[in-house]
Enzyme design. Sequence first.
Site: not given
Ligand SMILES: NC(=O)c1ccc[n+]([C@@H]2O[C@H](COP(=O)([O-])OP(=O)(O)OC[C@H]3O[C@@H](n4cnc5c(N)ncnc54)[C@H](O)[C@@H]3O)[C@@H](O)[C@H]2O)c1
Length: 259
Positions: A40, A56-57, A153, A186, A188
Site C-alpha cells: 500500500d 505506490d502502484v 472510474y 461498499a 468502506t
Molecule cells: N467502496 C466501494 O463502494 C467500492 C465499490 C466497487 C469497487 N471498489 C474497489 O475496491 C477497491 C478498494 O476500495 P475501498 O473501498 O476498500 O477503498 P479504500 O480507500 O478504503 O482503500 C483503498 C486502498 O488502496 C490504497 N491505494 C490507493 N491508491 C494507491 C496507490 N497509488 N498505490 C498503492 N496503494 C494505493 C489506499 O492507500 C487504500 O489503503 C478499489 O479498487 C475500488 O475501486 C470499491
Amino acid sequence: MTGTRDFEGMNALVTGGASGIGAAVATMLLERGARVAVLDRETAGAPAGTLTVKADVTDDAAVRDAVDRAAAELGSLHTLVSNAGIGSIGSVEDNEDDEWTRVLDINVLGMVRTARHALPHLRRAAAERPGAVSITQTCSIAATAGLPQRALYSASKGAVLSLTLAMAADHVREGVRVNCVNPGTADTPWIGRLLGQAEDPAAERAALNARQPLGRLVSADEVAAAIVYLASPAAASVTGTALAVDGGMQGLRLRPADS
Ligand SMILES: NC(=O)c1ccc[n+]([C@@H]2O[C@H](COP(=O)([O-])OP(=O)(O)OC[C@H]3O[C@@H](n4cnc5c(N)ncnc54)[C@H](O)[C@@H]3O)[C@@H](O)[C@H]2O)c1
C-alpha cells in the site's frame, strides 16, 4: 467456511490492503491460515500480523521491489489480490486529460505492474501447488452498469474486467487462475469520504442504500469473502470469472416496493 484453515502453507500479497476491502481480505486470509503481505502507499492501517511493503502502484520499480521483497520474506507467493484503486467523479466533460491519466495509471496500470512482477513468483508456486495459485482483482459494478457521474472510474473498471479475462487466458496453462470481484457500493472509508463531501450525507447514504435491491450497502467483509473464495483451493476450477457482490444491483430488475 468460518474456521477453515484452507490457506495453510500459502502466501498472499494484497494491494491496497491497509484500508477497506483490502484490509478485510488480508484479515480473512490470515484467519484462514495464509501468511500475508500488504502492499500500500500508506501502510499504517494494515492489519496486525501482516508484513507491510510500502509502494505506490504507479511506480514500476517500487512495485517490483515490494513484490520481490514480499515473496522473499514470505518464502513464495501463491495468491495475489490486486485491489488498490481510487475513485473519480464526473461525466466525460468534467475531467481533464491529466486526471484521466492519473486514475488509469492507478486503477489499470497499477494492476498490470503488480501482476507483471508477481507472475514469476506465482508460476513457481503453481508448479508446486496446482489449483491453489491465483490473481483476484477488485473490479466494480461500474464495469457492467452505467452509473451517473462516473465516466472515468467506469472506464478504468471496464478495463480491469477485460484485463481479467485476457490474463485468465494467458496464464491458464501456467496454473495461474485470474478472476475479479464486482462490488456494488461498499461501506468502506472510501464511501465515508464520498459521503463527507455530499451536501446532505444522510440523504446521499439513503440514495446509495436504495440503489441496491437489498436496500443497504455491501460490507467490506462480504466483498472479502468473495475474493477469498476465488483465491481459495475450493475455486480450483474457476478462472476468467467476474463475481458480483452488489446486493442484486446488476442482475435484478424490481418493481417499486408498493406495486
Ligand atoms: N467502496 C466501494 O463502494 C467500492 C465499490 C466497487 C469497487 N471498489 C474497489 O475496491 C477497491 C478498494 O476500495 P475501498 O473501498 O476498500 O477503498 P479504500 O480507500 O478504503 O482503500 C483503498 C486502498 O488502496 C490504497 N491505494 C490507493 N491508491 C494507491 C496507490 N497509488 N498505490 C498503492 N496503494 C494505493 C489506499 O492507500 C487504500 O489503503 C478499489 O479498487 C475500488 O475501486 C470499491
